[in-house]
Design a protein around this motif. Structure first.
Motif, PDB file in Angstrom:
ATOM      1  N   MET A   1       0.841  -1.179   0.000  1.00 16.07           N
ATOM      2  CA  MET A   1       0.000   0.000   0.000  1.00 16.07           C
ATOM      3  C   MET A   1       0.883   1.237   0.000  1.00 16.07           C
ATOM      4  O   MET A   1       1.616   1.474   0.945  1.00 16.07           O
ATOM      5  CB  MET A   1      -0.904  -0.002   1.227  1.00 16.07           C
ATOM      6  N   PRO A   2       0.834   2.064  -1.069  1.00 19.51           N
ATOM      7  CA  PRO A   2       1.581   3.316  -1.065  1.00 19.51           C
ATOM      8  C   PRO A   2       1.021   4.264  -0.004  1.00 19.51           C
ATOM      9  O   PRO A   2      -0.192   4.370   0.164  1.00 19.51           O
ATOM     10  CB  PRO A   2       1.346   3.888  -2.461  1.00 19.51           C
ATOM     11  N   PHE A   3       1.916   4.932   0.708  1.00 18.27           N
ATOM     12  CA  PHE A   3       1.517   5.857   1.761  1.00 18.27           C
ATOM     13  C   PHE A   3       2.341   7.134   1.629  1.00 18.27           C
ATOM     14  O   PHE A   3       3.564   7.078   1.582  1.00 18.27           O
ATOM     15  CB  PHE A   3       1.752   5.226   3.134  1.00 18.27           C
ATOM     16  N   VAL A   4       1.651   8.257   1.556  1.00 17.53           N
ATOM     17  CA  VAL A   4       2.306   9.554   1.454  1.00 17.53           C
ATOM     18  C   VAL A   4       1.877  10.380   2.658  1.00 17.53           C
ATOM     19  O   VAL A   4       0.688  10.477   2.961  1.00 17.53           O
ATOM     20  CB  VAL A   4       1.891  10.289   0.153  1.00 17.53           C
ATOM     21  N   ASN A   5       2.844  10.975   3.356  1.00 19.72           N
ATOM     22  CA  ASN A   5       2.555  11.811   4.522  1.00 19.72           C
ATOM     23  C   ASN A   5       3.098  13.203   4.233  1.00 19.72           C
ATOM     24  O   ASN A   5       4.304  13.380   4.072  1.00 19.72           O
ATOM     25  CB  ASN A   5       3.218  11.218   5.767  1.00 19.72           C
ATOM     26  N   ILE A   6       2.208  14.174   4.168  1.00 20.64           N
ATOM     27  CA  ILE A   6       2.577  15.556   3.874  1.00 20.64           C
ATOM     28  C   ILE A   6       2.274  16.397   5.098  1.00 20.64           C
ATOM     29  O   ILE A   6       1.162  16.363   5.628  1.00 20.64           O
ATOM     30  CB  ILE A   6       1.783  16.088   2.661  1.00 20.64           C
ATOM     31  N   LYS A   7       3.247  17.167   5.553  1.00 19.38           N
ATOM     32  CA  LYS A   7       3.046  18.049   6.697  1.00 19.38           C
ATOM     33  C   LYS A   7       3.085  19.491   6.201  1.00 19.38           C
ATOM     34  O   LYS A   7       3.996  19.871   5.470  1.00 19.38           O
ATOM     35  CB  LYS A   7       4.129  17.812   7.742  1.00 19.38           C
ATOM     36  N   VAL A   8       2.073  20.249   6.591  1.00 21.60           N
ATOM     37  CA  VAL A   8       1.970  21.648   6.181  1.00 21.60           C
ATOM     38  C   VAL A   8       1.621  22.492   7.403  1.00 21.60           C
ATOM     39  O   VAL A   8       1.059  21.985   8.374  1.00 21.60           O
ATOM     40  CB  VAL A   8       0.898  21.852   5.080  1.00 21.60           C
ATOM     41  N   PRO A   9       1.919  23.789   7.343  1.00 22.29           N
ATOM     42  CA  PRO A   9       1.511  24.655   8.440  1.00 22.29           C
ATOM     43  C   PRO A   9      -0.008  24.680   8.561  1.00 22.29           C
ATOM     44  O   PRO A   9      -0.728  24.665   7.559  1.00 22.29           O
ATOM     45  CB  PRO A   9       2.034  26.035   8.030  1.00 22.29           C
ATOM     46  N   GLN A  10      -0.488  24.720   9.798  1.00 23.90           N
ATOM     47  CA  GLN A  10      -1.926  24.772  10.053  1.00 23.90           C
ATOM     48  C   GLN A  10      -2.532  25.979   9.356  1.00 23.90           C
ATOM     49  O   GLN A  10      -1.986  27.074   9.399  1.00 23.90           O
ATOM     50  CB  GLN A  10      -2.162  24.863  11.558  1.00 23.90           C
ATOM     51  N   ALA A  11      -3.640  25.763   8.669  1.00 22.48           N
ATOM     52  CA  ALA A  11      -4.405  26.805   7.972  1.00 22.48           C
ATOM     53  C   ALA A  11      -3.724  27.322   6.707  1.00 22.48           C
ATOM     54  O   ALA A  11      -4.157  28.305   6.144  1.00 22.48           O
ATOM     55  CB  ALA A  11      -4.732  27.975   8.894  1.00 22.48           C
ATOM     56  N   ALA A  12      -2.677  26.643   6.233  1.00 23.60           N
ATOM     57  CA  ALA A  12      -1.998  27.083   5.020  1.00 23.60           C
ATOM     58  C   ALA A  12      -2.744  26.665   3.759  1.00 23.60           C
ATOM     59  O   ALA A  12      -2.613  27.309   2.722  1.00 23.60           O
ATOM     60  CB  ALA A  12      -0.571  26.537   4.978  1.00 23.60           C
ATOM     61  N   LEU A  13      -3.522  25.582   3.835  1.00 24.10           N
ATOM     62  CA  LEU A  13      -4.238  25.073   2.670  1.00 24.10           C
ATOM     63  C   LEU A  13      -5.741  25.043   2.925  1.00 24.10           C
ATOM     64  O   LEU A  13      -6.180  24.739   4.027  1.00 24.10           O
ATOM     65  CB  LEU A  13      -3.783  23.644   2.347  1.00 24.10           C
ATOM     66  N   SER A  14      -6.491  25.326   1.886  1.00 28.02           N
ATOM     67  CA  SER A  14      -7.939  25.211   1.984  1.00 28.02           C
ATOM     68  C   SER A  14      -8.331  23.739   1.819  1.00 28.02           C
ATOM     69  O   SER A  14      -7.525  22.904   1.393  1.00 28.02           O
ATOM     70  CB  SER A  14      -8.617  26.038   0.884  1.00 28.02           C
ATOM     71  N   THR A  15      -9.574  23.429   2.122  1.00 23.61           N
ATOM     72  CA  THR A  15     -10.073  22.067   1.940  1.00 23.61           C
ATOM     73  C   THR A  15      -9.959  21.654   0.475  1.00 23.61           C
ATOM     74  O   THR A  15      -9.570  20.524   0.165  1.00 23.61           O
ATOM     75  CB  THR A  15     -11.538  21.973   2.412  1.00 23.61           C
ATOM     76  N   ALA A  16     -10.268  22.556  -0.430  1.00 23.34           N
ATOM     77  CA  ALA A  16     -10.174  22.264  -1.864  1.00 23.34           C
ATOM     78  C   ALA A  16      -8.726  21.998  -2.280  1.00 23.34           C
ATOM     79  O   ALA A  16      -8.460  21.106  -3.092  1.00 23.34           O
ATOM     80  CB  ALA A  16     -10.760  23.409  -2.679  1.00 23.34           C
ATOM     81  N   GLN A  17      -7.787  22.761  -1.734  1.00 25.78           N
ATOM     82  CA  GLN A  17      -6.373  22.541  -2.059  1.00 25.78           C
ATOM     83  C   GLN A  17      -5.893  21.188  -1.543  1.00 25.78           C
ATOM     84  O   GLN A  17      -5.155  20.480  -2.234  1.00 25.78           O
ATOM     85  CB  GLN A  17      -5.512  23.658  -1.476  1.00 25.78           C
ATOM     86  N   LYS A  18      -6.326  20.810  -0.348  1.00 31.71           N
ATOM     87  CA  LYS A  18      -5.956  19.497   0.191  1.00 31.71           C
ATOM     88  C   LYS A  18      -6.510  18.385  -0.686  1.00 31.71           C
ATOM     89  O   LYS A  18      -5.811  17.418  -0.990  1.00 31.71           O
ATOM     90  CB  LYS A  18      -6.451  19.339   1.626  1.00 31.71           C
ATOM     91  N   ALA A  19      -7.765  18.527  -1.119  1.00 31.81           N
ATOM     92  CA  ALA A  19      -8.369  17.518  -1.990  1.00 31.81           C
ATOM     93  C   ALA A  19      -7.594  17.400  -3.300  1.00 31.81           C
ATOM     94  O   ALA A  19      -7.351  16.291  -3.794  1.00 31.81           O
ATOM     95  CB  ALA A  19      -9.829  17.872  -2.263  1.00 31.81           C
ATOM     96  N   GLU A  20      -7.192  18.524  -3.853  1.00 31.70           N
ATOM     97  CA  GLU A  20      -6.424  18.502  -5.103  1.00 31.70           C
ATOM     98  C   GLU A  20      -5.078  17.803  -4.912  1.00 31.70           C
ATOM     99  O   GLU A  20      -4.664  16.991  -5.751  1.00 31.70           O
ATOM    100  CB  GLU A  20      -6.204  19.921  -5.627  1.00 31.70           C
ATOM    101  N   ILE A  21      -4.394  18.081  -3.814  1.00 31.41           N
ATOM    102  CA  ILE A  21      -3.115  17.424  -3.529  1.00 31.41           C
ATOM    103  C   ILE A  21      -3.317  15.916  -3.409  1.00 31.41           C
ATOM    104  O   ILE A  21      -2.532  15.132  -3.957  1.00 31.41           O
ATOM    105  CB  ILE A  21      -2.477  18.006  -2.258  1.00 31.41           C
ATOM    106  N   ILE A  22      -4.354  15.505  -2.706  1.00 27.82           N
ATOM    107  CA  ILE A  22      -4.635  14.073  -2.541  1.00 27.82           C
ATOM    108  C   ILE A  22      -4.869  13.420  -3.897  1.00 27.82           C
ATOM    109  O   ILE A  22      -4.292  12.367  -4.204  1.00 27.82           O
ATOM    110  CB  ILE A  22      -5.828  13.860  -1.590  1.00 27.82           C
ATOM    111  N   HIS A  23      -5.683  14.030  -4.735  1.00 31.64           N
ATOM    112  CA  HIS A  23      -5.981  13.460  -6.058  1.00 31.64           C
ATOM    113  C   HIS A  23      -4.733  13.415  -6.935  1.00 31.64           C
ATOM    114  O   HIS A  23      -4.460  12.401  -7.584  1.00 31.64           O
ATOM    115  CB  HIS A  23      -7.091  14.249  -6.749  1.00 31.64           C
ATOM    116  N   ARG A  24      -3.971  14.508  -6.947  1.00 27.89           N
ATOM    117  CA  ARG A  24      -2.792  14.555  -7.807  1.00 27.89           C
ATOM    118  C   ARG A  24      -1.701  13.592  -7.338  1.00 27.89           C
ATOM    119  O   ARG A  24      -1.023  12.964  -8.151  1.00 27.89           O
ATOM    120  CB  ARG A  24      -2.276  15.980  -7.901  1.00 27.89           C
TER     121      ARG A  24
END
Length: 70
Positions: A1-24
């Motif tokens: 199972m591929p697993f990617v863990n991305i850490k970002v500053p709190q409130a740096a990304l919108s929900t839509a941006q997170k969804a786009e990162i997950i899909h891409r």
């Protein structure tokens, strides 16, 4: 199972941006591993609170201008 863990500053990304990162990121892994990897790919985006990380001996706090608006 591929697993990617991305850490970002709190409130740096919108929900839509997170969804786009997950899909891409999922699409990227499928490109390398085949379509069979898609249902088993896990992408985790963790938000790190301000002051919870640093670089070059400085504690980082995200500037207001860089916070996501939603």
């Amino acid at each position: 199972m591929p697993f990617v863990n991305i850490k970002v500053p709190q409130a740096a990304l919108s929900t839509a941006q997170k969804a786009e990162i997950i899909h891409r990121m999922t699409d990227l892994l499928v490109e390398y591993l085949s379509e069979a990897a898609r249902p088993h790919t896990m992408v985790l985006i963790e938000e790190v609170p301000d002051g919870g990380y640093g670089r070059a001996d400085e504690v980082f706090v995200i500037p207001e201008a860089y916070r996501a608006t939603s």
